[in-house]
Design a protein around this motif. Structure first.
Motif, PDB file in Angstrom:
ATOM      1  N   GLU A 435       0.840  -1.204   0.000  1.00  0.00           N
ATOM      2  CA  GLU A 435       0.000   0.000   0.000  1.00  0.00           C
ATOM      3  C   GLU A 435       0.878   1.259   0.000  1.00  0.00           C
ATOM      4  OE1 GLU A 435      -3.852  -0.753   2.615  1.00  0.00           O
ATOM      5  OE2 GLU A 435      -2.068  -1.735   3.440  1.00  0.00           O
ATOM      6  N   ARG A 437      -0.973   4.804  -0.223  1.00  0.00           N
ATOM      7  CA  ARG A 437      -2.172   5.553  -0.548  1.00  0.00           C
ATOM      8  C   ARG A 437      -2.597   6.415   0.632  1.00  0.00           C
ATOM      9  NH1 ARG A 437      -7.011   1.025   0.130  1.00  0.00           N
ATOM     10  NH2 ARG A 437      -6.155   0.021   1.947  1.00  0.00           N
ATOM     11  N   PRO A 438      -3.224   7.574   0.380  1.00  0.00           N
ATOM     12  CA  PRO A 438      -3.335   8.157  -0.948  1.00  0.00           C
ATOM     13  C   PRO A 438      -1.993   8.747  -1.379  1.00  0.00           C
ATOM     14  CG  PRO A 438      -4.228   9.651   0.667  1.00  0.00           C
ATOM     15  CD  PRO A 438      -3.873   8.393   1.412  1.00  0.00           C
ATOM     16  N   THR A 439      -1.723   8.726  -2.672  1.00  0.00           N
ATOM     17  CA  THR A 439      -0.435   9.196  -3.169  1.00  0.00           C
ATOM     18  C   THR A 439      -0.161  10.632  -2.760  1.00  0.00           C
ATOM     19  OG1 THR A 439      -0.576   7.681  -5.035  1.00  0.00           O
ATOM     20  CG2 THR A 439       0.953   9.512  -5.246  1.00  0.00           C
TER      21      THR A 439
END
Length: 537
Positions: A435, A437-439
């Motif tokens: 994971e 996220r969010p970028t």
């Protein structure tokens, strides 16, 4: 008669107490140092103000000091020079005056009844003298304050500063997770007059960073802030294929299985990922939405995955209903390709501190699962949970969610150790989360607590095999005898959509390059086959 006299005694005693308080006297206070209430000093001078106080009742309590920018400073009777005395005490307060101007120092003495003596006031005139000036920045490195580098590179940030008074004391650095980083003069290069302060950073992740440095003197006067804006770019390395695991196996969680089965293209993409990264074990989520309606597609998917080298496919569930549904599929002869294990994902440590419900689900899985292996995901356990869980599992998938594999072993060592000390020879699969996220959050640290910024960026930059090698190097250097009580068959990756987004893979599998492990009687004619063409969906 004696009884009445007793009541009379108490009746008389109570009002006498109040009458005594009514005659309490206020304390008396007078200046003793400086001798005059109007004084003149130079910038940088310190003045010790002293008040003598007395109270006829012997209940002096303290003094409040105001002035020179202080929020009031309270001094209690026992915090005095000499022997504490509630009848006669000497209170004091020292001030240093660092700038020119007019200042007022006020003292208020009070007793236990908060009766105050008249205010005592000092008027202080501060005139020129040696004025402390702010240190000055005379050089910085890098000279350019907008810097672009590649991931993995380091920068040594440096500030050279001077101070006219020769009072340089240290520096503060902020950015990239510093909170803050303090550097004193002893670790700098130079002396109190001119010194270079520095801070080195290695940037292991892409993104935009701001590094700030300030130098200060011994009076905590600061230079202007020096700010560098750093952009960290990715180094283009292809990690879309991975060599086989040195441990023999590599496992993958399959999320969004409904999307995978929704089209041939999506199914081929997952199968290509499995082949490119030498995945040998799968765990499939979301089966409650796919069974029984997609039973034929699931059977064919298992068939093709095993042709590409997968040796085990697990069915994930979180309740007895989920596993009963899977077993209906398992017992249906219309679908020849079956699951190999039942996998429990129920985070009881977050929802139900009592392990009994979790253990009961494992027992149910064992009862209904015929000869299937029993597996479970585990995060954080109580001391008493290890033994009953270990007694019921063939494979244990252990939460090792970190951003960098160099810290993964230390992160999960204690839990591995507790299982190893049971000597159940249990299979433990450390889980790495891909994971990131969010970028928008993960690319701009420091990260918020709720951000899901785990190993995704590291895997993008370094690849899957390196992550496993880093962990095993740490594991192999540990000399604990507890390791003899467990096995590490391989590593698990959470999850397909995240991992593929970071490392990539081809769009379609290549059925002309199949591992030896896919040899078998695939067509049911009694002969050993090596499949070299794609099975039709």
């Amino acid at each position: 008669m004696r009884k009445n006299l007793t009541y009379l005694k108490y009746f008389i005693a109570i009002p006498i107490c109040f009458v005594a308080n009514a005659f309490a006297t206020e304390p008396v206070a007078f200046l003793t140092s400086p001798a005059q209430s109007e004084i003149t000093v130079n910038v940088g001078d310190s003045v010790k103000f002293q008040i003598n106080a007395s109270d006829a009742d012997g209940d002096l309590l303290g003094i409040d000091w105001y002035g020179n920018g202080d929020t009031p400073y309270s001094q209690i009777w026992w915090n005095v020079e000499g022997e504490p005395n509630r009848t006669n005490s000497v209170f004091h307060r020292e001030h240093t005056f660092n700038s020119e101007g007019m200042f007022t120092i006020t003292a208020q003495v009070y007793d236990a009844n908060y009766t105050y003596a008249p205010n005592l006031v000092f008027n202080v005139t501060v005139i020129g003298g040696v004025t402390n000036t702010t240190p000055l920045v005379i050089n910085t490195s890098p000279e350019q304050h907008s810097v672009v580098i590649n991931v993995g590179e380091s920068i040594n940030f440096a500030i050279t500063a001077s101070d006219v008074e020769g009072n340089l004391a240290g520096s503060e650095w902020y950015g990239k997770g510093d909170n803050p980083f303090l550097q004193n003069l002893n670790s700098a290069s130079g002396d109190e007059n001119t010194a270079t302060f520095s801070r080195e950073h290695t940037f292991n992740y892409t993104g935009n960073y701001s590094i700030t440095g300030l130098v200060y003197d011994d009076q905590y006067l600061y230079t202007d802030a020096v700010v560098w804006d750093v952009r960290v770019d990715a180094v283009s390395v292809d990690h879309s294929a991975t060599v086989p695991s040195t441990l023999g196996q590599r496992a993958l969680y399959i999320d969004d299985f409904d999307v995978v089965l929704s089209s041939t293209e999506n199914t081929d993409k997952l199968l290509a990922h499995i082949q490119a990264h030498n995945i040998t074990k799968l765990t499939v989520y979301n089966l409650h939405t796919q069974l029984p309606s997609k039973s034929a597609e699931i059977s064919m998917f298992i068939f093709n995955a095993k042709r590409l080298g997968v040796t085990s496919v697990g069915a994930a569930g979180g309740s007895s209903v989920d596993f009963d549904r899977v077993m209906t599929y398992q017992h249906d002869d219309n679908f020849p390709h079956k699951f190999d294990s039942l996998y429990l994902e129920y985070e009881y440590w977050n929802h139900d501190p009592d392990v009994n419900n979790f253990v009961a689900l494992l027992d149910h899985m064992s009862i209904v699962g015929d000869d299937m292996e029993i597996e479970a995901y585990l995060g954080w356990l109580n001391e008493e949970d290890y033994a009953p869980i270990a007694n019921r599992l063939d494979n244990l998938f252990l939460h090792c969610y970190v951003q960098d594999p160099s810290s993964a072993f230390s992160y999960c060592k204690e839990r591995m150790k507790k299982f190893g000390e049971l000597n159940k020879n249990i299979n433990i699969w450390p889980i790495f989360s891909a994971e990131w996220r969010p970028t928008s959050t993960c690319d701009n640290p420091p990260w918020s607590e709720e951000a899901l910024c785990f190993m995704g960026k590291w895997l993008e930059l370094n690849g899957i095999a390196d992550a496993e090698n880093v962990f095993m190097e740490k594991y192999n250097t540990d000399s604990g005898i507890w390791k003899s009580g467990l096995n590490i068959p391989g590593f698990y990756y959470f999850a397909y959509t995240f991992l593929d987004a970071e490392v990539g893979s081809p769009e379609t599998p290549d059925y002309t390059e199949l591992p030896v492990s896919v040899r078998g009687d695939w067509d049911g004619d009694g002969d050993v086959d090596i499949i070299g063409v794609r099975a039709f969906m």
